[in-house]
Design a protein around this motif. Structure first.
Motif, PDB file in Angstrom:
ATOM      1  N   GLN A 141      38.264  76.130  74.847  1.00 19.50           N
ATOM      2  CA  GLN A 141      37.825  74.888  74.201  1.00 19.50           C
ATOM      3  C   GLN A 141      38.550  73.672  74.759  1.00 19.50           C
ATOM      4  O   GLN A 141      37.954  72.614  74.952  1.00 19.50           O
ATOM      5  CB  GLN A 141      38.062  74.955  72.694  1.00 19.50           C
ATOM      6  N   GLU A 142      39.866  73.836  75.012  1.00 21.64           N
ATOM      7  CA  GLU A 142      40.635  72.687  75.512  1.00 21.64           C
ATOM      8  C   GLU A 142      40.113  72.232  76.877  1.00 21.64           C
ATOM      9  O   GLU A 142      40.000  71.041  77.141  1.00 21.64           O
ATOM     10  CB  GLU A 142      42.127  73.026  75.589  1.00 21.64           C
ATOM     11  N   ILE A 143      39.815  73.203  77.742  1.00 18.10           N
ATOM     12  CA  ILE A 143      39.275  72.834  79.064  1.00 18.10           C
ATOM     13  C   ILE A 143      37.863  72.254  78.906  1.00 18.10           C
ATOM     14  O   ILE A 143      37.510  71.261  79.537  1.00 18.10           O
ATOM     15  CB  ILE A 143      39.251  74.055  80.005  1.00 18.10           C
ATOM     16  N   GLU A 144      37.086  72.900  78.053  1.00 18.33           N
ATOM     17  CA  GLU A 144      35.709  72.440  77.867  1.00 18.33           C
ATOM     18  C   GLU A 144      35.650  71.039  77.287  1.00 18.33           C
ATOM     19  O   GLU A 144      34.658  70.336  77.451  1.00 18.33           O
ATOM     20  CB  GLU A 144      34.928  73.429  76.988  1.00 18.33           C
ATOM     21  N   ALA A 145      36.706  70.639  76.582  1.00 22.43           N
ATOM     22  CA  ALA A 145      36.734  69.292  76.018  1.00 22.43           C
ATOM     23  C   ALA A 145      37.057  68.251  77.088  1.00 22.43           C
ATOM     24  O   ALA A 145      36.638  67.100  76.987  1.00 22.43           O
ATOM     25  CB  ALA A 145      37.764  69.224  74.888  1.00 22.43           C
ATOM     26  N   VAL A 146      37.806  68.657  78.109  1.00 23.29           N
ATOM     27  CA  VAL A 146      38.245  67.715  79.136  1.00 23.29           C
ATOM     28  C   VAL A 146      37.169  67.495  80.206  1.00 23.29           C
ATOM     29  O   VAL A 146      36.949  66.376  80.668  1.00 23.29           O
ATOM     30  CB  VAL A 146      39.546  68.230  79.814  1.00 23.29           C
ATOM     31  N   ILE A 147      36.505  68.591  80.593  1.00 19.35           N
ATOM     32  CA  ILE A 147      35.585  68.538  81.735  1.00 19.35           C
ATOM     33  C   ILE A 147      34.482  67.464  81.589  1.00 19.35           C
ATOM     34  O   ILE A 147      34.237  66.714  82.535  1.00 19.35           O
ATOM     35  CB  ILE A 147      34.973  69.935  82.016  1.00 19.35           C
ATOM     36  N   PRO A 148      33.841  67.338  80.416  1.00 16.97           N
ATOM     37  CA  PRO A 148      32.788  66.305  80.301  1.00 16.97           C
ATOM     38  C   PRO A 148      33.289  64.896  80.610  1.00 16.97           C
ATOM     39  O   PRO A 148      32.551  64.087  81.162  1.00 16.97           O
ATOM     40  CB  PRO A 148      32.340  66.411  78.835  1.00 16.97           C
ATOM     41  N   ASN A 149      34.556  64.625  80.300  1.00 18.94           N
ATOM     42  CA  ASN A 149      35.111  63.310  80.621  1.00 18.94           C
ATOM     43  C   ASN A 149      35.200  63.099  82.125  1.00 18.94           C
ATOM     44  O   ASN A 149      34.930  62.014  82.635  1.00 18.94           O
ATOM     45  CB  ASN A 149      36.513  63.151  80.016  1.00 18.94           C
ATOM     46  N   ILE A 150      35.596  64.152  82.822  1.00 25.33           N
ATOM     47  CA  ILE A 150      35.701  64.041  84.280  1.00 25.33           C
ATOM     48  C   ILE A 150      34.302  63.902  84.887  1.00 25.33           C
ATOM     49  O   ILE A 150      34.088  63.096  85.793  1.00 25.33           O
ATOM     50  CB  ILE A 150      36.437  65.267  84.863  1.00 25.33           C
ATOM     51  N   ILE A 151      33.351  64.664  84.351  1.00 24.34           N
ATOM     52  CA  ILE A 151      31.965  64.566  84.835  1.00 24.34           C
ATOM     53  C   ILE A 151      31.457  63.141  84.660  1.00 24.34           C
ATOM     54  O   ILE A 151      30.878  62.536  85.554  1.00 24.34           O
ATOM     55  CB  ILE A 151      31.054  65.545  84.057  1.00 24.34           C
ATOM     56  N   GLN A 152      31.724  62.591  83.484  1.00 28.15           N
ATOM     57  CA  GLN A 152      31.297  61.243  83.172  1.00 28.15           C
ATOM     58  C   GLN A 152      31.904  60.224  84.144  1.00 28.15           C
ATOM     59  O   GLN A 152      31.228  59.319  84.634  1.00 28.15           O
ATOM     60  CB  GLN A 152      31.708  60.928  81.713  1.00 28.15           C
ATOM     61  N   TYR A 153      33.173  60.420  84.442  1.00 29.88           N
ATOM     62  CA  TYR A 153      33.918  59.551  85.334  1.00 29.88           C
ATOM     63  C   TYR A 153      33.327  59.610  86.744  1.00 29.88           C
ATOM     64  O   TYR A 153      33.143  58.590  87.410  1.00 29.88           O
ATOM     65  CB  TYR A 153      35.376  60.010  85.310  1.00 29.88           C
ATOM     66  N   GLU A 154      32.990  60.815  87.177  1.00 33.98           N
ATOM     67  CA  GLU A 154      32.369  60.999  88.495  1.00 33.98           C
ATOM     68  C   GLU A 154      30.987  60.329  88.515  1.00 33.98           C
ATOM     69  O   GLU A 154      30.620  59.663  89.481  1.00 33.98           O
ATOM     70  CB  GLU A 154      32.277  62.491  88.834  1.00 33.98           C
ATOM     71  N   ARG A 155      30.227  60.484  87.416  1.00 31.34           N
ATOM     72  CA  ARG A 155      28.891  59.864  87.357  1.00 31.34           C
ATOM     73  C   ARG A 155      28.997  58.343  87.462  1.00 31.34           C
ATOM     74  O   ARG A 155      28.214  57.703  88.165  1.00 31.34           O
ATOM     75  CB  ARG A 155      28.207  60.216  86.024  1.00 31.34           C
ATOM     76  N   LEU A 156      29.993  57.800  86.749  1.00 29.38           N
ATOM     77  CA  LEU A 156      30.197  56.351  86.804  1.00 29.38           C
ATOM     78  C   LEU A 156      30.520  55.907  88.224  1.00 29.38           C
ATOM     79  O   LEU A 156      29.969  54.914  88.720  1.00 29.38           O
ATOM     80  CB  LEU A 156      31.338  55.936  85.863  1.00 29.38           C
ATOM     81  N   ALA A 157      31.391  56.668  88.878  1.00 32.88           N
ATOM     82  CA  ALA A 157      31.781  56.320  90.244  1.00 32.88           C
ATOM     83  C   ALA A 157      30.566  56.392  91.172  1.00 32.88           C
ATOM     84  O   ALA A 157      30.398  55.546  92.053  1.00 32.88           O
ATOM     85  CB  ALA A 157      32.892  57.247  90.729  1.00 32.88           C
ATOM     86  N   ARG A 158      29.697  57.398  90.973  1.00 32.58           N
ATOM     87  CA  ARG A 158      28.489  57.516  91.800  1.00 32.58           C
ATOM     88  C   ARG A 158      27.555  56.327  91.543  1.00 32.58           C
ATOM     89  O   ARG A 158      27.016  55.738  92.482  1.00 32.58           O
ATOM     90  CB  ARG A 158      27.756  58.824  91.493  1.00 32.58           C
ATOM     91  N   GLY A 159      27.408  55.982  90.267  1.00 33.91           N
ATOM     92  CA  GLY A 159      26.543  54.865  89.907  1.00 33.91           C
ATOM     93  C   GLY A 159      27.044  53.572  90.516  1.00 33.91           C
ATOM     94  O   GLY A 159      26.268  52.756  91.023  1.00 33.91           O
ATOM     95  N   LYS A 160      28.359  53.399  90.504  1.00 35.60           N
ATOM     96  CA  LYS A 160      28.962  52.186  91.038  1.00 35.60           C
ATOM     97  C   LYS A 160      28.764  52.101  92.552  1.00 35.60           C
ATOM     98  O   LYS A 160      28.449  51.029  93.083  1.00 35.60           O
ATOM     99  CB  LYS A 160      30.452  52.160  90.680  1.00 35.60           C
ATOM    100  N   LEU A 161      28.921  53.232  93.231  1.00 30.18           N
ATOM    101  CA  LEU A 161      28.691  53.263  94.680  1.00 30.18           C
ATOM    102  C   LEU A 161      27.264  52.827  95.004  1.00 30.18           C
ATOM    103  O   LEU A 161      27.026  52.039  95.917  1.00 30.18           O
ATOM    104  CB  LEU A 161      28.919  54.667  95.233  1.00 30.18           C
ATOM    105  N   LEU A 162      26.314  53.343  94.200  1.00 24.47           N
ATOM    106  CA  LEU A 162      24.907  53.010  94.401  1.00 24.47           C
ATOM    107  C   LEU A 162      24.652  51.533  94.168  1.00 24.47           C
ATOM    108  O   LEU A 162      23.958  50.859  94.930  1.00 24.47           O
ATOM    109  CB  LEU A 162      24.044  53.799  93.415  1.00 24.47           C
ATOM    110  N   GLN A 163      25.199  51.049  93.087  1.00 20.94           N
ATOM    111  CA  GLN A 163      24.940  49.681  92.661  1.00 20.94           C
ATOM    112  C   GLN A 163      25.579  48.665  93.606  1.00 20.94           C
ATOM    113  O   GLN A 163      24.952  47.675  93.991  1.00 20.94           O
ATOM    114  CB  GLN A 163      25.501  49.491  91.254  1.00 20.94           C
TER     115      GLN A 163
END
Lengths: 351, 131
Positions: free
Chosen positions: A236-258
Motif C-alpha cells: 500500500q505504501e508503494i502504491e500510494a507513492v507511485i501515482p504521484n510520480i506518474i502524475q509528475y511525469e505526465r506534467l513534465a510530458r505535457g510541459k515539453l509538448l506545450q
C-alpha cells in the motif's frame, strides 16, 4: 518447454498492458525464504547444497507450480542462456554469475520465477505488466503457501522469515515498480523525484537492479524496509507513492509538448531516424532512442505499435542477439546485428 | 547516468556495522561464533551476510541496532508459514496480542485491554504451553 522457446515471446514484464502502462512498465514482488535446519547458501558444502537444490526442485514440480514452464539447472546451462534469463528479468545477475548447484523454475508466461540457491534457498518472484502490485502479491503469496505446505521455512516469532542478508529479514518482501520517466529525465527534474522517494525510505535503482545505470530512463522504485510492516502495508505504501510520480511525469510530458512541440517532435523523429538507418548501434544508444520513441508514441507524436518497441527493448540485448544468431558474437558483431534487427523490425512495422 | 542513491549493499552494511563497532570494544564481539554454522561476527562484518538462521540469536545484540536502522523496527508483523511448529505459532500469537495490549493500554481502552489480557493468559497456560 525449454529456454529456447522464450525467444519467440516478449514475456510478462514487457507485455505493455495493465494499469498505467504508458509510464509503468512492470510491477514485481519478490519473497526470500530459507529452509529451517540448514545453513544459508553461502555456508553450505557442495553436497548439502545439491541435496537442498534437488529437494526444492522436487517440491516445485510436485506442487505443479510451473507445470507448462521449465526448471533450469544453471550449472548445466550455457553462459549465454544464463545471460538471456537475466535480460528477461527471470534471474538476478548474482544468480547468473554464481557458482555451485543452483537453478530457476519459470512458468510459461514468464510471470512466476523461483530462484533456488541464490543468496537464499528460495527467491519467489512474480512480474506483472503495468501497475499491478496487488495481483503480483496474490500470486507470490499463493506460491509461498504451496511451498510452505511441504517445506519448513526458517522463521522466528520476533524477526519473521530469516534471510542471509539482514536487509531482507521479516517479510522477506521486496516490491518494485519499473517506471519510464523520460520527460522528468529530459527536463532534469528527476533528481527531485529521487530525493522525495529516498525521504520516504524507498530505493531507486536502474533497469537491472543494484548498481546498474538508469539506462533509457527506466527506474525501479522499491521498498527498503522488510521488517515491522505487514506485506499488505508495504504494498500500500508503494502504491500510494507511485501515482504521484506518474502524475509528475505526465506534467513534465505535457510541459515539453506545450513549451516546444516542434522541438520534442524533432527529438522523437530523430530517434526514429537513427534507429531506422543505423548500421552499427550499441545497447545503450539503442535504449536512449527507444526511450524517446516510447515517449513519442504515448504522446501521440508518432505511430508505432508499442509491441514493436517492447520487442526491440528486449531482443536487442546481447544474449538475445546471440541466441537469435545461434552463435557467440563479439561486441562489434553484435552492434552490426543489432542495427540490422532494428531496421528489419521497424520497416516491417511501417509496411 | 549512474544513480547515486543505490549504494552497494555490502558497503552500506559494512559501513554501518563498522560505525557500531567503533562505539564498543571490538574484540569480544568479533570472536563470537555460531556453534552450528561456524560463522563469526567478523565474517558477518566483512560479508554483510549471516551463515544460518541461528545467527540471528547468536548475534542478536550486534544485529538489533543494525536492524533498527535499516527497518526502523525489530518486530515482524506479516505472514507466518503454514507449517510453523505449534510453539512458533503460539509465540507469534503471544507477541501479536502483547503489542495489541500495549496499544489498548496506551489509548486507555481498558475494556479491550482486559479481554486481550485474558486471551494472553489462556495462551500462556493452555495445553502445550511452556511451564
Amino acid at each position: 518447454m525449454r529456454i529456447d522457446d522464450l525467444l519467440q515471446a516478449t514475456g510478462e514484464w514487457l507485455r505493455g498492458t495493465g494499469p498505467e502502462a504508458e509510464i509503468v512498465i512492470s510491477s514485481r514482488v519478490r519473497l526470500a525464504r530459507n529452509l529451517a535446519g540448514s545453513s544459508f547458501v553461502s555456508r553450505l558444502d557442495s553436497e548439502k547444497r545439491a541435496e537442498i537444490g534437488k529437494r526444492i526442485r522436487r517440491t516445485i514440480e510436485d506442487a505443479g507450480l510451473v507445470d507448462d514452464g521449465f526448471y533450469a539447472e544453471l550449472e548445466e546451462t550455457s553462459s549465454i542462456d544464463r545471460k538471456f534469463l537475466t535480460e528477461r528479468h527471470l534471474i538476478s545477475r548474482e544468480h547468473e554469475e554464481g557458482r555451485g548447484e543452483r537453478g530457476v523454475a519459470v512458468d510459461s508466461r514468464e510471470m512466476l520465477s523461483i530462484m533456488v540457491n541464490e543468496e537464499d534457498h528460495l527467491r519467489v518472484q512474480v512480474l506483472q505488466s503495468g501497475l499491478n502490485l496487488t495481483a503480483a502479491w496474490r500470486i507470490a503469496s499463493r506460491t509461498d503457501d504451496a511451498l510452505s505446505e511441504k517445506l519448513d521455512f526458517a522463521f522466528d516469532p520476533q524477526f519473521g522469515y530469516l534471510t542471509a542478508c539482514p536487509t531482507n529479514v521479516g517479510t522477506g518482501l521486496r516490491v518494485s515498480v519499473m517506471l519510464h520517466l523520460a520527460a522528468l529525465a529530459l527536463t532534469q527534474e528527476i533528481q527531485k523525484v529521487f530525493q522525495a522517494v529516498t525521504r520516504l525510505n524507498l530505493t531507486v535503482r536502474g533497469l537491472y537492479g543494484e548498481g546498474t545505470e538508469a539506462l533509457g530512463h527506466f527506474y525501479q522504485i522499491s521498498n527498503q524496509a522488510s521488517l515491522g510492516n505487514s506485506e499488505e502495508n508495504i504494498i500500500q505504501e508503494i502504491e500510494a507513492v507511485i501515482p504521484n510520480i506518474i502524475q509528475y511525469e505526465r506534467l513534465a510530458r505535457g510541459k515539453l509538448l506545450q513549451d516546444d512541440r516542434r522541438r520534442l517532435e524533432d527529438r522523437v523523429f530523430r530517434a526514429y531516424g537513427m534507429l531506422r538507418q543505423a548500421r552499427i548501434i550499441d545497447s545503450s544508444e539503442t535504449l536512449m532512442w527507444l526511450s524517446l520513441l516510447r515517449m513519442g508514441l504515448t504522446l501521440g507524436l508518432i505511430k508505432i505499435p508499442v509491441g514493436v518497441i517492447n520487442e526491440l527493448l528486449l531482443h536487442t540485448q546481447p544474449a538475445h542477439l546471440q541466441k537469435r544468431a545461434n552463435a557467440e558474437l563479439d561486441p562489434p558483431e553484435r552492434d552490426g546485428r543489432r542495427a540490422d534487427f532494428i531496421r528489419e523490425r521497424l520497416s516491417a512495422a511501417d509496411a | 547516468m549512474v544513480i547515486k542513491q543505490s549504494l552497494d549493499i555490502n558497503n552500506l552494511l559494512a559501513a554501518i556495522t563498522a560505525g557500531e563497532e567503533q562505539k564498543r570494544t571490538r574484540t569480544a564481539a568479533s570472536k563470537k561464533s555460531c556453534s552450528r554454522c561456524g560463522h563469526t561476527h567478523a565474517d558477518f562484518q566483512s560479508s554483510g551476510r549471516l551463515g544460518c538462521e541461528k545467527d540471528y540469536a547468536v548475534f542478536r545484540k550486534e544485529l538489533e541496532p543494525l536492524l533498527k536502522r535499516i527497518h526502523d523496527s525489530l518486530r515482524h508483523t506479516g505472514k507466518t508459514p503454514i507449517r510453523a511448529s505449534e510453539s512458533v505459532l503460539r509465540e507469534t500469537e503471544i507477541q501479536r496480542l502483547t503489542s495489541q495490549l500495549r496499544r489498548a493500554v496506551a489509548s486507555e481502552d481498558f475494556e479491550a485491554a482486559a479481554g486481550i489480557r485474558d486471551q494472553l493468559q489462556q495462551l500462556r497456560e493452555g495445553p502445550g504451553a511452556d511451564r
